[in-house]
Design a protein around this motif. Structure first.
Motif, PDB file in Angstrom:
ATOM      1  N   VAL A  46      61.793 -19.853  85.929  1.00 56.26           N
ATOM      2  CA  VAL A  46      62.888 -20.729  85.493  1.00 56.26           C
ATOM      3  C   VAL A  46      62.532 -22.190  85.748  1.00 56.26           C
ATOM      4  CG1 VAL A  46      65.264 -21.425  85.998  1.00 56.26           C
ATOM      5  CG2 VAL A  46      64.703 -19.000  85.772  1.00 56.26           C
ATOM      6  N   LEU A  84      64.613 -21.337  78.274  1.00 54.70           N
ATOM      7  CA  LEU A  84      64.995 -20.147  79.019  1.00 54.70           C
ATOM      8  C   LEU A  84      65.613 -19.119  78.096  1.00 54.70           C
ATOM      9  CD1 LEU A  84      65.484 -18.644  81.730  1.00 54.70           C
ATOM     10  CD2 LEU A  84      67.704 -19.811  81.831  1.00 54.70           C
ATOM     11  N   PRO A 121      70.698 -17.707  86.433  1.00 56.44           N
ATOM     12  CA  PRO A 121      69.452 -18.272  85.905  1.00 56.44           C
ATOM     13  C   PRO A 121      69.685 -19.458  84.969  1.00 56.44           C
ATOM     14  CG  PRO A 121      69.376 -15.885  85.830  1.00 56.44           C
ATOM     15  CD  PRO A 121      70.775 -16.252  86.212  1.00 56.44           C
ATOM     16  N   THR A 122      70.712 -19.370  84.130  1.00 54.66           N
ATOM     17  CA  THR A 122      71.015 -20.462  83.204  1.00 54.66           C
ATOM     18  C   THR A 122      71.442 -21.713  83.949  1.00 54.66           C
ATOM     19  OG1 THR A 122      71.705 -18.861  81.525  1.00 54.66           O
ATOM     20  CG2 THR A 122      72.422 -21.139  81.223  1.00 54.66           C
ATOM     21  N   HIS A 182      68.412 -23.234  85.677  1.00 52.66           N
ATOM     22  CA  HIS A 182      67.563 -23.916  84.695  1.00 52.66           C
ATOM     23  C   HIS A 182      68.174 -25.252  84.294  1.00 52.66           C
ATOM     24  CE1 HIS A 182      65.737 -24.627  80.662  1.00 52.66           C
ATOM     25  NE2 HIS A 182      64.671 -24.105  81.244  1.00 52.66           N
ATOM     26  N   ARG A 237      62.663 -17.062  89.703  1.00 50.11           N
ATOM     27  CA  ARG A 237      63.027 -18.453  89.989  1.00 50.11           C
ATOM     28  C   ARG A 237      61.874 -19.395  89.647  1.00 50.11           C
ATOM     29  NH1 ARG A 237      64.608 -20.947  95.900  1.00 50.11           N
ATOM     30  NH2 ARG A 237      62.392 -20.591  96.247  1.00 50.11           N
TER      31      ARG A 237
END
Length: 328
Positions: free
Chosen positions: A276, A282, A311-312, A315, A273
């Motif tokens: 990110v 990313l 995660p995407t 971000h 995290r």
């Protein structure tokens, strides 16, 4: 006078600031997920020399420090967690995990980080630090009040729970009755602190086994932090790195309410995290490998389960949405 507040009464754009002002003016508060709207309710009963509160909210992080404590408001909190969970110093190496029914003593002057879980309900009484110091006989710190440490802890927990129930049902108790209940709660809190001070000198001293567990736990965490990027890191490797057997390693983490691989997974996810949030670009595959996850798909699922977003998506929320709002 009993006061009530609910996030539903305030515009979402100012809820967090208002929550800081009314419920957390001694600390720094942040939601666990950037941009999430706060949902919270809170009731407060003020007295001349203490106050009582009960609150429930979505997940958030709270940091305490002497610099956050306003002049003249140096208080100590005795808190009952009625629902959900709270992790104190919620990072690798955390040393308290409170679940429903646990009572704790907390000093906002101490440097600490609290993670309140989703739907956590806290019911508490706050007393001036000078009063707590006089009753306890020593400087107060952050401490779980178990029956083994303090014989009166269950009695105070029951009192806080019942007063919290009444505070959430306005109209059943008069202002005079609330004042009497608050005085009684304060008196029981001070009696509990005196009992803790009398019992606590011996009870607070960790025995040899606790010391050994703490040392192994700390050594294992240091090894994890240094080697979290390694895909083959397992309990056997960590035990060798900490200088103990796997059995002793499991015992050390169980004493902290953790599992070995659960702590490693949390460390890796927190590291991911951070990457990110601090990386303008990313690449999920590279990020998962860098943080010790061999399979990007599994990594994304674990990240979503822990933080509520992939995660995407995380971000995008951190990097793109603020830029779009600025350009609007």
């Amino acid at each position: 006078m009993l006061e009530h507040w609910s996030s539903s009464e305030v515009d979402p754009s100012i809820r967090l600031d208002y929550w800081r002002d009314v419920a957390h003016n001694w600390v720094d508060v942040q939601p666990l997920s950037p941009g999430d709207a706060l949902e919270a309710s809170w009731s407060l009963l003020r007295g001349e020399n203490c106050f009582f509160g009960t609150k429930r909210s979505t997940a958030y992080e709270m940091r305490t420090s002497p610099r956050h404590v306003p002049p003249g408001e140096d208080m100590v909190v005795i808190s009952l967690l009625e629902a959900g969970e709270m992790r104190l110093n919620a990072a690798p190496g955390e040393h308290q995990h409170a679940t429903a029914g646990m009572l704790g003593l907390y000093a906002p002057r101490q440097e600490a980080c609290y993670h309140w879980g989703e739907g956590a309900r806290q019911t508490y009484v706050a007393l001036p630090r000078s009063v707590v110091l006089a009753a306890l006989g020593r400087e107060p710190g952050n401490l779980l009040l178990t029956p083994q440490r303090c014989a009166l802890a269950p009695a105070l927990a029951a009192q806080l729970a019942h007063l919290g129930l009444l505070a959430r049902q306005p109209g059943r108790v008069s202002a005079v009755e609330y004042a009497g209940l608050l005085d009684a709660t304060r008196a029981l809190a001070l009696l509990t602190l005196r009992n803790l001070g009398r019992q606590g000198e011996a009870a607070d001293l960790p025995d040899l086994e606790e010391n050994l567990h703490a040392g192994r736990h700390a050594a294992a965490l240091r090894f994890m932090e240094q080697h979290a990027h390694r895909q083959g890191l397992d309990a056997a490797v960590i035990a060798r790195g900490a200088g103990c057997s796997r059995t002793r390693l499991y015992e050390a983490f169980a004493a902290q309410g953790q599992t070995v691989m659960g702590a490693l997974r949390e460390l890796r996810l927190q590291r991911a995290r951070a990457f990110v949030e601090h990386s303008p670009r990313l690449h999920v595959g590279a990020l998962s490998w860098r943080c010790g996850f061999a399979d990007p798909s599994d990594f994304s699922k674990l990240f979503r389960a822990r933080f509520g977003l992939s995660p995407t998506e995380w971000h995008r929320r951190v990097w793109m949405e603020p830029a779009l709002r600025r350009g609007a």
